[in-house]
Scaffold this active site. Structure first.
Site, PDB file in Angstrom:
ATOM      1  N   LYS A 159       1.117  -2.030  -0.140  1.00  0.00           N
ATOM      2  CA  LYS A 159       0.049  -0.100   0.250  1.00  0.00           C
ATOM      3  C   LYS A 159       0.804   1.212   0.074  1.00  0.00           C
ATOM      4  O   LYS A 159       2.300   0.460   0.388  1.00  0.00           O
ATOM      5  CB  LYS A 159      -1.103   0.010   1.536  1.00  0.00           C
ATOM      6  CG  LYS A 159      -1.648  -1.036   1.521  1.00  0.00           C
ATOM      7  CD  LYS A 159      -2.556  -1.262   0.091  1.00  0.00           C
ATOM      8  CE  LYS A 159      -4.044  -2.499   0.123  1.00  0.00           C
ATOM      9  NZ  LYS A 159      -4.908  -2.286  -0.771  1.00  0.00           N
ATOM     10  N   LYS A 185       1.916  -9.291  -1.770  1.00  0.00           N
ATOM     11  CA  LYS A 185       1.673  -9.126  -2.756  1.00  0.00           C
ATOM     12  C   LYS A 185       1.280  -7.657  -3.471  1.00  0.00           C
ATOM     13  O   LYS A 185       1.442  -6.849  -3.142  1.00  0.00           O
ATOM     14  CB  LYS A 185       0.568 -10.401  -2.638  1.00  0.00           C
ATOM     15  CG  LYS A 185      -0.736  -9.880  -2.352  1.00  0.00           C
ATOM     16  CD  LYS A 185      -1.754 -10.364  -2.593  1.00  0.00           C
ATOM     17  CE  LYS A 185      -2.285 -10.040  -3.806  1.00  0.00           C
ATOM     18  NZ  LYS A 185      -2.989  -8.675  -3.084  1.00  0.00           N
ATOM     19  N   ASP A 187      -1.480  -5.076  -5.954  1.00  0.00           N
ATOM     20  CA  ASP A 187      -2.593  -5.867  -5.846  1.00  0.00           C
ATOM     21  C   ASP A 187      -2.934  -5.803  -7.202  1.00  0.00           C
ATOM     22  O   ASP A 187      -2.016  -5.400  -7.866  1.00  0.00           O
ATOM     23  CB  ASP A 187      -3.651  -4.309  -4.959  1.00  0.00           C
ATOM     24  CG  ASP A 187      -4.560  -4.689  -4.719  1.00  0.00           C
ATOM     25  OD1 ASP A 187      -5.022  -5.280  -4.356  1.00  0.00           O
ATOM     26  OD2 ASP A 187      -4.831  -3.575  -2.939  1.00  0.00           O
ATOM     27  N   GLU A 188      -3.930  -5.318  -6.909  1.00  0.00           N
ATOM     28  CA  GLU A 188      -5.386  -5.803  -8.405  1.00  0.00           C
ATOM     29  C   GLU A 188      -4.475  -4.858  -9.690  1.00  0.00           C
ATOM     30  O   GLU A 188      -4.859  -5.931 -10.918  1.00  0.00           O
ATOM     31  CB  GLU A 188      -6.930  -5.931  -8.484  1.00  0.00           C
ATOM     32  CG  GLU A 188      -7.598  -4.816  -8.348  1.00  0.00           C
ATOM     33  CD  GLU A 188      -7.319  -3.912  -6.851  1.00  0.00           C
ATOM     34  OE1 GLU A 188      -7.812  -3.094  -6.904  1.00  0.00           O
ATOM     35  OE2 GLU A 188      -6.730  -4.920  -5.814  1.00  0.00           O
ATOM     36  N   HIS A 274      -6.068 -13.213  -7.697  1.00  0.00           N
ATOM     37  CA  HIS A 274      -6.514 -12.341  -7.118  1.00  0.00           C
ATOM     38  C   HIS A 274      -8.379 -11.962  -7.907  1.00  0.00           C
ATOM     39  O   HIS A 274      -8.324 -12.358  -9.031  1.00  0.00           O
ATOM     40  CB  HIS A 274      -6.255 -11.605  -7.349  1.00  0.00           C
ATOM     41  CG  HIS A 274      -6.606  -9.689  -7.081  1.00  0.00           C
ATOM     42  ND1 HIS A 274      -7.903  -9.301  -6.830  1.00  0.00           N
ATOM     43  CD2 HIS A 274      -6.027  -9.146  -5.582  1.00  0.00           C
ATOM     44  CE1 HIS A 274      -8.536  -8.381  -5.975  1.00  0.00           C
ATOM     45  NE2 HIS A 274      -7.358  -7.801  -5.733  1.00  0.00           N
ATOM     46  N   HIS A 310      -8.437 -15.209  -3.298  1.00  0.00           N
ATOM     47  CA  HIS A 310      -9.175 -14.709  -2.387  1.00  0.00           C
ATOM     48  C   HIS A 310     -10.797 -15.238  -2.211  1.00  0.00           C
ATOM     49  O   HIS A 310     -11.214 -15.471  -3.006  1.00  0.00           O
ATOM     50  CB  HIS A 310      -9.045 -12.886  -3.076  1.00  0.00           C
ATOM     51  CG  HIS A 310      -8.546 -12.264  -2.986  1.00  0.00           C
ATOM     52  ND1 HIS A 310      -7.548 -11.691  -1.968  1.00  0.00           N
ATOM     53  CD2 HIS A 310      -7.004 -12.401  -3.420  1.00  0.00           C
ATOM     54  CE1 HIS A 310      -6.494 -10.672  -1.729  1.00  0.00           C
ATOM     55  NE2 HIS A 310      -5.801 -11.933  -2.888  1.00  0.00           N
ATOM     56  N   LYS A 317     -14.021  -5.220   5.102  1.00  0.00           N
ATOM     57  CA  LYS A 317     -14.799  -4.324   4.884  1.00  0.00           C
ATOM     58  C   LYS A 317     -15.246  -4.593   3.786  1.00  0.00           C
ATOM     59  O   LYS A 317     -16.369  -3.782   2.788  1.00  0.00           O
ATOM     60  CB  LYS A 317     -13.894  -2.742   3.659  1.00  0.00           C
ATOM     61  CG  LYS A 317     -12.957  -3.424   2.939  1.00  0.00           C
ATOM     62  CD  LYS A 317     -11.232  -2.604   2.276  1.00  0.00           C
ATOM     63  CE  LYS A 317     -11.124  -3.110   1.562  1.00  0.00           C
ATOM     64  NZ  LYS A 317      -9.765  -2.072   0.877  1.00  0.00           N
ATOM     65  N   SER A 359      -8.870 -12.081   3.465  1.00  0.00           N
ATOM     66  CA  SER A 359      -8.310 -10.299   3.031  1.00  0.00           C
ATOM     67  C   SER A 359      -9.262  -9.449   2.598  1.00  0.00           C
ATOM     68  O   SER A 359     -10.587  -9.868   2.142  1.00  0.00           O
ATOM     69  CB  SER A 359      -7.310 -10.303   1.538  1.00  0.00           C
ATOM     70  OG  SER A 359      -6.579  -8.909   0.886  1.00  0.00           O
ATOM     71  N   GLY A 384      -4.066  -2.146   4.295  1.00  0.00           N
ATOM     72  CA  GLY A 384      -3.961  -1.198   5.296  1.00  0.00           C
ATOM     73  C   GLY A 384      -3.530  -1.866   6.668  1.00  0.00           C
ATOM     74  O   GLY A 384      -3.452  -0.677   7.742  1.00  0.00           O
TER      75      GLY A 384
END
Length: 431
Positions: A159, A185, A187-188, A274, A310, A317, A359, A384
């Site tokens: 991040k 990893k 991210d997408e 993903h 995933h 969230k 995740s 995060g």
């Protein structure tokens, strides 16, 4: 059935039919567009349009075709608008997932007769399963590769998702590994943008991975996002293989099933899936709309041959109820899921299990709930929840590892935090 008239849409309901072991069975939620159509008629339209039916008589139909290729609507639950259809395996080209999906779902979502059509579940026959490679490593293989036996694996996502340059990216990854993460990893949406070009990012980050392994004495993995046009994807995978890489990541929905099959046939590295874009298909609100469930997506992905996926957490969230997440995990990890009123059975015939990834909004305080809910055979992955730690990434990774260690040792997080300052800070930050 001996004439062309018999193959119009109303021909495909047969509640006395007993599915064969070789049938592909699909479960749909079906709501007719209006009172003009009954549930039986609409279900028959779905079955017919995905096989040999059409809207009128055709002179080219003959009994030979109907005998081998007729699907059967063999179960109708009017209360829940649920139907089950058995498709003869001869309808499909084995080993060709795009064709299978085009056959089952290619036209049916566009039919005027349906108000809601949601593909809820699938039961894949052995003959079809065995025409695909399945996972190369699976749960045991990934655990062996990373030398982690009795606890969940701990992962993080770099991040911010995008914006870091290769040097900054590698530094964040290094701090994550040294802090206690097993997996780092992309991210997408990070592939090879101008600010973070693929090859440079990989070389710097895999060097940081090797450094972290030497310093910690633990195995580490870097899941670099190789998603691209298929030929470019293959070039990137080859570059990873040739330069000491140990894992790849693919956005399997946006890449496409053909691309995923190509990757599985091409590489010997583990494949992390993903699910970016899944909600375009599986987020059916209030029983209205069109789509396919994450259960179906996950089963198809296991059949093709991913190693980690995933699946959500039910606590973070992202959308996804507990029952859904648990059922997906069962489909990914077990050799047999039993039939219920809501779900079909699935026997995997030795196809290796997939390691589920929890995740989406995960932080140390959620670890006890996730482990109680999902068990040990998971990757607990926090983005995060690692990099948002008040003392930075290194402390955030330590806090995640400490949370997993506490639960493994059957100590409450509050008690463990008394002697582990990173965990204490995390618990105070995310009350």
């Amino acid at each position: 059935m001996t004439n062309s008239k018999a193959y119009k849409y109303k021909s495909f309901v047969n509640l006395k039919y007993k599915p064969k072991k070789t049938d592909l069975i699909c479960q749909f939620k079906v709501i007719p567009k209006s009172k003009k159509y009954t549930l039986e008629e609409t279900a028959s339209i779905v079955a017919g349009e995905s096989s040999i039916g059409t809207w009128t008589e055709v002179k080219t139909m003959n009994p030979r075709i109907g005998k081998k290729l007729t699907p059967n609507v063999f179960y109708i639950d009017k209360k829940n608008s649920r139907v089950r259809i058995a498709y003869p395996i001869d309808l499909f080209e084995l080993g060709n997932l795009p064709e299978v999906l085009s056959s089952v779902a290619g036209n049916i979502y566009g039919m005027k007769s349906v108000k809601t059509l949601f593909w809820e579940d699938v039961s894949i026959p052995k003959k079809m399963l065995k025409s695909f490679k399945g996972p190369r490593y699976g749960i045991k293989g990934i655990r062996k590769k990373l030398k982690v036996k009795n606890r969940p694996l701990i992962g993080t996502i770099i991040k911010p998702k995008i914006g870091l340059n290769p040097k900054e990216h590698a530094k964040v990854a290094y701090n994550s590994w040294v802090g206690g993460c097993d997996i780092v990893k992309d991210d997408e949406n990070l592939t090879s943008q101008n600010f973070n070009e693929f090859k440079k990012r990989f070389l710097l980050t895999i060097k940081a991975c090797e450094k972290a392994e030497k310093e910690t004495g633990e195995k580490k993995a870097y899941l670099i996002n190789c998603t691209a046009e298929v030929e470019e994807m293959k070039k990137r995978i080859k570059f990873v293989e040739d330069n000491g890489g140990n894992y790849i990541m693919l956005d399997i929905i946006t890449l496409g099933w053909a691309g995923l099959q190509t990757a599985r046939n091409f590489t010997k590295l583990p494949i992390h899936a993903h699910r970016a874009g899944h909600a375009m298909f599986d987020r059916l609100e209030e029983g209205k709309g069109f789509g396919m469930s994450m259960e179906v997506i996950s089963q198809l992905a296991r059949m093709v041959g991913i190693d980690t996926l995933h699946i959500g957490t039910a606590y973070g969230k992202m959308s996804g109820e507990k029952d859904e997440v648990l059922h997906i995990e069962e489909e990914m990890e077990s050799n047999l899921t039993k039939k219920t009123k809501e779900y079909l059975s699935q026997k995997w015939y030795g196809v290796k299990p997939v390691l589920s990834v929890a995740s989406g909004g995960v932080y140390p305080g959620l670890v006890p709930k996730i482990m109680k809910f999902m068990g040990n055979d998971i990757v607990i992955q926090a983005g995060g929840g690692v990099h948002g730690h008040p003392s930075g990434t290194l402390s955030g990774a330590k806090a995640m590892r400490q949370a997993v260690d506490a639960v493994t040792e059957k100590i409450s997080l509050r008690e463990y935090a008394k002697t582990h300052v990173e965990l204490e800070e995390a618990l105070e930050t995310w009350k």
